[in-house]
Design a protein around this motif. Structure first.
Motif, mmCIF file in Angstrom:
data_model
loop_
_atom_site.group_PDB
_atom_site.id
_atom_site.type_symbol
_atom_site.label_atom_id
_atom_site.label_comp_id
_atom_site.label_asym_id
_atom_site.label_seq_id
_atom_site.Cartn_x
_atom_site.Cartn_y
_atom_site.Cartn_z
ATOM 1 N N ARG A 1 0.738 -0.994 0.007
ATOM 2 C CA ARG A 1 -0.009 -0.092 -0.090
ATOM 3 C C ARG A 1 0.841 1.196 0.073
ATOM 4 N NH1 ARG A 1 -2.839 -2.880 4.297
ATOM 5 N NH2 ARG A 1 -4.866 -3.995 3.338
ATOM 6 N N THR A 2 2.046 1.053 0.597
ATOM 7 C CA THR A 2 2.877 2.283 0.816
ATOM 8 C C THR A 2 3.397 2.529 -0.502
ATOM 9 O OG1 THR A 2 3.542 1.777 2.970
ATOM 10 C CG2 THR A 2 5.018 3.424 1.700
ATOM 11 N N LEU A 3 3.876 1.490 -1.419
ATOM 12 C CA LEU A 3 4.523 1.738 -2.980
ATOM 13 C C LEU A 3 3.196 2.023 -3.645
ATOM 14 C CD1 LEU A 3 6.728 -1.486 -2.852
ATOM 15 C CD2 LEU A 3 7.386 0.810 -2.357
ATOM 16 N N LYS A 4 1.949 1.662 -3.749
ATOM 17 C CA LYS A 4 1.020 2.185 -4.360
ATOM 18 C C LYS A 4 0.706 3.649 -4.073
ATOM 19 C CE LYS A 4 -2.876 0.052 -4.619
ATOM 20 N NZ LYS A 4 -4.149 -0.778 -4.248
ATOM 21 N N LYS A 5 0.847 4.062 -3.059
ATOM 22 C CA LYS A 5 0.662 5.755 -2.802
ATOM 23 C C LYS A 5 1.778 6.360 -3.387
ATOM 24 C CE LYS A 5 -1.823 5.130 1.599
ATOM 25 N NZ LYS A 5 -1.837 5.388 2.995
ATOM 26 N N ARG A 6 3.121 5.878 -3.652
ATOM 27 C CA ARG A 6 4.300 6.675 -3.929
ATOM 28 C C ARG A 6 4.307 6.357 -5.453
ATOM 29 N NH1 ARG A 6 4.132 10.075 -0.319
ATOM 30 N NH2 ARG A 6 4.332 9.244 1.906
ATOM 31 N N GLY A 7 3.481 5.505 -6.335
ATOM 32 C CA GLY A 7 3.470 5.429 -7.608
ATOM 33 C C GLY A 7 4.405 4.288 -8.176
ATOM 34 N N VAL A 8 4.822 3.285 -7.197
ATOM 35 C CA VAL A 8 5.832 2.274 -7.621
ATOM 36 C C VAL A 8 4.827 1.226 -8.030
ATOM 37 C CG1 VAL A 8 7.487 0.816 -6.888
ATOM 38 C CG2 VAL A 8 7.233 3.218 -5.935
ATOM 39 N N SER A 9 4.025 0.635 -7.318
ATOM 40 C CA SER A 9 2.970 -0.520 -7.688
ATOM 41 C C SER A 9 1.865 0.226 -8.792
ATOM 42 C CB SER A 9 2.528 -0.895 -6.433
ATOM 43 O OG SER A 9 3.688 -1.297 -5.729
ATOM 44 N N ARG A 10 1.287 -0.697 -9.008
ATOM 45 C CA ARG A 10 -0.053 -0.560 -9.892
ATOM 46 C C ARG A 10 -1.245 -0.686 -8.807
ATOM 47 N NH1 ARG A 10 0.562 -1.171 -15.494
ATOM 48 N NH2 ARG A 10 2.411 -2.028 -16.107
ATOM 49 N N ARG A 11 -2.314 0.499 -9.024
ATOM 50 C CA ARG A 11 -3.080 0.549 -8.514
ATOM 51 C C ARG A 11 -4.334 -0.527 -8.471
ATOM 52 N NH1 ARG A 11 -3.215 5.106 -5.546
ATOM 53 N NH2 ARG A 11 -1.970 6.617 -6.016
ATOM 54 N N ARG A 12 -3.922 -2.057 -8.247
ATOM 55 C CA ARG A 12 -4.996 -2.909 -8.520
ATOM 56 C C ARG A 12 -4.185 -4.109 -7.451
ATOM 57 N NH1 ARG A 12 -4.011 -4.157 -14.607
ATOM 58 N NH2 ARG A 12 -4.325 -1.744 -14.738
ATOM 59 N N TRP A 13 -5.213 -4.878 -7.067
ATOM 60 C CA TRP A 13 -4.737 -6.076 -6.479
ATOM 61 C C TRP A 13 -5.358 -7.315 -7.065
ATOM 62 C CZ3 TRP A 13 -1.899 -6.169 -1.739
ATOM 63 C CH2 TRP A 13 -1.806 -4.837 -1.107
ATOM 64 N N ALA A 14 -4.981 -8.360 -6.887
ATOM 65 C CA ALA A 14 -5.102 -9.650 -7.390
ATOM 66 C C ALA A 14 -6.115 -10.527 -6.714
ATOM 67 C CB ALA A 14 -4.044 -10.455 -7.918
ATOM 68 N N CYS A 15 -6.896 -11.257 -7.128
ATOM 69 C CA CYS A 15 -7.837 -12.184 -6.376
ATOM 70 C C CYS A 15 -7.095 -13.188 -5.680
ATOM 71 C CB CYS A 15 -9.011 -12.652 -7.164
ATOM 72 S SG CYS A 15 -10.266 -13.788 -6.235
ATOM 73 N N SER A 16 -7.412 -13.464 -4.485
ATOM 74 C CA SER A 16 -6.486 -14.398 -3.698
ATOM 75 C C SER A 16 -7.032 -15.898 -4.222
ATOM 76 C CB SER A 16 -7.213 -14.337 -2.174
ATOM 77 O OG SER A 16 -6.641 -13.096 -1.675
ATOM 78 N N LEU A 17 -8.004 -16.082 -4.944
ATOM 79 C CA LEU A 17 -8.204 -17.535 -5.517
ATOM 80 C C LEU A 17 -7.695 -17.612 -6.999
ATOM 81 C CD1 LEU A 17 -9.705 -19.934 -5.208
ATOM 82 C CD2 LEU A 17 -11.716 -18.954 -5.629
ATOM 83 N N CYS A 18 -8.339 -16.601 -7.867
ATOM 84 C CA CYS A 18 -8.171 -16.931 -9.155
ATOM 85 C C CYS A 18 -7.214 -15.948 -9.975
ATOM 86 C CB CYS A 18 -9.708 -16.830 -10.059
ATOM 87 S SG CYS A 18 -10.268 -14.887 -9.826
ATOM 88 N N ARG A 19 -6.632 -14.929 -9.064
ATOM 89 C CA ARG A 19 -5.641 -13.809 -9.656
ATOM 90 C C ARG A 19 -6.241 -13.090 -10.609
ATOM 91 N NH1 ARG A 19 -3.033 -14.078 -5.622
ATOM 92 N NH2 ARG A 19 -1.098 -12.865 -6.794
ATOM 93 N N ARG A 20 -7.518 -12.948 -10.635
ATOM 94 C CA ARG A 20 -7.958 -11.752 -11.586
ATOM 95 C C ARG A 20 -8.065 -10.453 -10.536
ATOM 96 N NH1 ARG A 20 -13.483 -13.162 -14.746
ATOM 97 N NH2 ARG A 20 -14.394 -12.766 -12.205
#
Length: 481
Positions: free
Chosen positions: A157-176
């Motif tokens: 979450r910290t990297l998402k706020k700083r623009g390093v990670s993409r603003r999306r999370w993958a599903c814990s089961l199917c990875r969508r």
């Protein structure tokens, strides 16, 4: 009385016959919303297929084999669910066949992406399912895994706020791409309610956050740290400073890398955010934390532990303190510019005083204050917290005068000027402070850019209605009678 309606013309009848047939098998018609019990509010309505699945699978004592609602206790206004043979009866293959039939009926109601994820689960899901499948591991898995998952989610979450990670999370089961998350632990993400339902009943209910599990995690990891780290009580200030610098370095590097990624995306349209950039930030954080740990050990009396990553090959001139002051730059007289901030053509030694000497002395006062407080705890200090300088005098030492921790007694705010460091500590200080100041500069430039862009957008929005009004205004003509 009203006259009867005239017969419809032939053209109207022909047009009605040419219409497509009515769609009878509509999803809403096959799976309507019902209110089968006395529950009210948001729990009053439920889909027909959902309640039927729940009645067949529920083993709650208040459910009474699917006849009653386990929440309000009222009887369902629905036909009783079909009876399925119980696999616990042990009557040959009939019980096993009954269980397989129930599982097949439950899985048939799931969408295709859930079935595909269950047939080909990703490695993390396989590991979690294998761990919770063993009953003797179920109590230990959440205690050991939950803190690690919490640190991962907080760091991402910290990297998402700083623009390093993409603003999306993958599903814990199917990875969508995920759209929901568990409201209790806020650490597991799902793309649909079906994925959340399957994940909860198979894995997540065994590892989801609970206050009891949190405190067990604190106890287990505290004991593990005491057993793994040598001399933790004696060198507690050293480890405390190292752990404090770890998130500082992580945030600083996240700001720098995120600023570079954002500038590259806005200028050329190239998006480099993602897992690779996250790994780069983590590796750089570990490297910078290693350099910072060497500086911490040098600050607490071990200047030889500095890495000296960008130190010169030759020994840098360093100031040797004496009664009248002398310098080890051959026999030349005059001051020698030492420390990370120095120039041969300009005297900028005041930067070393402002940016290094004063903060390090304030940190020394901070540690001495807490060391004095711990030394005043009486028997607790003598038996558990404080360590004497000479073990033979244990029990007779006044820790309020000599200090409680041996590390605090050896603090040297001017360690980067010692001859033992040979310029390595000064070079490492310059590296670490350069990263921190670069992060501060990127943060300031980003804030100024956002303010400028917001002001320009507001100015354009305010001028747009006036321009539209001038463009659509007609010329005024005097009215003549």
């Amino acid at each position: 009385p009203s006259s009867p309606l005239p017969p419809a013309p032939f053209s109207v009848l022909q047009s009605l016959q040419s219409l497509p047939p009515l769609v009878v098998h509509h999803p809403t018609a096959e799976n309507p919303l019902l209110s089968p019990c006395d529950c009210t509010g948001s729990m009053a309505f439920v889909h027909y297929l959902c309640i039927e699945q729940w009645r067949c699978r529920s083993r709650h004592p208040n459910a009474k084999d699917g006849l009653n609602c386990e929440t309000c206790g009222a009887e369902y206004a629905l036909p009783p669910p079909p009876r399925r043979p119980n696999g616990r009866d042990g009557q040959g293959a009939g019980g096993a066949a009954g269980n397989v039939m129930a599982e097949d009926d439950w899985l048939d109601a799931m969408p295709p992406h859930v079935l595909a994820a269950l047939r080909r689960p990703h490695p993390a899901w396989q590991l979690a399912a294998a761990a919770v499948r063993r009953r003797w591991l179920r109590p230990a898995v959440p205690v050991l895994v939950s803190p690690l998952v919490a640190l991962y989610c907080r760091a991402r979450r910290t990297l998402k706020k700083r623009g390093v990670s993409r603003r999306r999370w993958a599903c814990s089961l199917c990875r969508r791409r995920a759209r929901w998350k568990c409201v209790r632990c806020l650490r597991s993400y799902y793309c649909s309610r079906q994925c959340q339902n399957v994940s909860w009943h198979i894995v997540h209910k065994h590892v989801c956050y609970k206050p009891v599990r949190f405190w067990w995690s604190v106890v287990v990891y505290t004991l593990a740290i005491f057993m793994a780290v040598p001399n933790l009580v004696e060198n507690f200030p050293i480890y405390d400073a190292m752990v404090t610098l770890l998130p500082v370095n992580f945030i600083a590097l996240g700001i720098i890398v995120g600023g570079i990624a954002s500038a590259l995306k806005r200028s050329s349209g190239i998006d480099i955010r993602g897992r690779i950039l996250e790994i780069i930030v983590v590796v750089q954080t570990l490297f910078l934390t290693g350099v910072s740990s060497g500086l911490v050990r040098g600050y607490f009396g071990r200047p030889s532990q500095c890495w000296g990553v960008f130190a010169a090959s030759h020994d840098a001139p360093s100031f040797v303190e004496g009664e009248e002051g002398s310098y080890d730059n051959d026999d030349e007289a005059g001051p020698v510019l030492t420390g990370p901030f120095h120039l041969s053509f300009l005297d900028i030694s005041f930067l070393n005083t402002i940016l290094i000497d004063i903060p390090l002395k304030q940190i020394q006062l901070w540690y001495l204050k807490w060391d004095f407080i711990l030394s005043k705890l009486g028997p607790v200090s003598r038996r558990f917290l404080c360590t004497p300088a000479n073990p033979a005098n244990d029990g007779t030492v006044d820790y309020s005068t000599i200090g409680c921790s041996p590390s605090t007694r050896t603090i040297d705010p001017r360690f980067y000027l010692e001859e033992e460091g040979a310029g390595k500590c000064g070079a490492d200080i310059g590296l670490v402070m350069g990263v921190w100041f670069a992060a501060l500069g990127v943060l300031c430039v980003g804030n100024l850019y956002r303010q400028f862009r917001g002001a320009r957008r507001n100015h354009a929005a305010n001028n747009a209605p006036a321009a539209h009004h001038r463009r659509g205004r007609r010329p005024h003509h005097a009215h003549q009678e």
